[in-house]
Write a protein that holds these residues in place. Structure first.
Motif: not given
Length: 339
Positions: A168-169, A282-285, A291-294
């Motif tokens: 995760r980023i 890409l996965k981000v926090r 929350g998190e998104f991808a």
């Protein structure tokens, strides 16, 4: 026939170099470095480079804002990100002058009991700037653009420094100790305040040196620091940019009157974050635990994987950030005079 009315002149703002004022006329031996410019010349050139870099960052931010309002979209904040980081690099060059060159030109300062405290204070002022310079260079951290509008209508734009945590980023806590988003306006104001704080430190340090009767009086040509246009941008009510939640830069003092604090707008901030990435996923926090998104590219069966010709962008929109308590500001109020 009516006479044309002259447009009002903008007030010229000036901050005098405290260091050059402290040195002028002093009988202090100064080391001669054949491969260096004269002290005042090198000093002035460093400050001029920083001032130009700050003005380029302001120009990019203003251009983006104008396009955002007139064309329904400002394009990309990446240019402003790059130019703000360039200004921070120029600031670190000036920090090296105060940290190393003062002692090189005036070796006697190293014998002062206060010299260690001087270096510690410089390090404290420059901690966040050192992180912003070094972590992207050595650890491949990178800046992510953020912009948003408060409920009151105020617009803000800025960045957060991100790094990798597993797959995760995430926001990089080596920089973001309390606030997880910084605005460009507050960053540029803090750069200016850092410069002035370092100048005062150096002036106080050389002020502790003892004059030597046989030394020639120094002629530093007391000069204003070259940040007149920078201050015009910072204090121009027509080009005010709000801070991010929790940010606060106190009002500067011009001719004894407070002007232009930098603080968030009122109400919640509705923000969008721009993640540029290269690859197939890409996965981000998000900051502040939002929350998190991808994002991922899916190839249909039978399709041939091809080289990517450009970076991809994940835009996370309409993230609501509540107002936050102010984080204490590390500098005294900026003092300026008008002419």
């Amino acid at each position: 026939m009516t006479e044309p009315t002259a447009s009002p002149k903008k007030t010229k703002l000036t901050v005098i170099s405290i260091l050059m004022e402290a040195l002028d006329g002093r009988r202090l031996p100064i080391s001669d470095h054949r491969d260096h410019a004269e002290l005042a010349v090198g000093y002035a050139n460093l400050h001029r480079r920083l001032a130009r870099a700050m003005l380029r960052a302001f120009a990019a931010m203003e251009t983006y804002d104008e396009r955002r309002e007139t064309a329904g979209g400002g394009g990309s904040l990446n240019e402003t990100l790059d130019l703000a980081l360039d200004a921070i690099y120029r600031l670190e060059e000036i920090n090296e002058f105060y940290e190393k060159d003062i002692a090189a030109y005036f070796p006697a300062v190293q014998q002062l009991p206060q010299f260690g405290d001087y270096l510690k204070a410089l390090s404290t002022f420059n901690r966040q700037w050192g992180v912003l310079c070094n972590k992207p260079k050595h650890n491949h951290a990178y800046l992510v653009a953020v912009e948003g509008v408060y409920e009151c209508g105020s617009w803000t734009a800025g960045y957060m420094m991100c790094t990798r945590d597993g797959d995760r980023i995430v926001v990089d806590k080596r920089l973001h100790k309390r606030l997880e988003m910084f605005s460009f306006g507050a960053t540029l104001r803090q750069i200016l305040d850092t410069v002035i704080a370092m100048d005062v430190l150096a002036a106080n340090l050389v002020g502790m040196l003892t004059d030597e009767p046989d030394a020639e009086p120094l002629q530093t040509y007391i000069i204003p620091l070259p940040y007149e246009q920078v201050m015009q941008k910072l204090f121009d009510p027509e080009h005010r940019f709000a801070g991010m939640p929790g940010e606060f830069c106190p009002a500067a003092v011009v001719d004894g009157e407070p002007v232009a604090a930098i603080e968030p707008g009122t109400g919640k901030l509705s923000a969008q974050i721009y993640y540029d990435f290269y690859g197939d996923n890409l996965k981000v926090r998000l900051p502040y635990g939002k929350g998190e998104f991808a994002s991922a590219m899916m190839l249909r069966e039978g399709m041939v994987r091809k080289p990517l010709t450009e970076y991809l962008r994940l835009v996370v929109r309409d993230i609501a950030f509540d107002p936050m308590d102010r984080v204490p500001y590390p500098f005294n109020q900026l003092q300026a005079i008008s002419e």
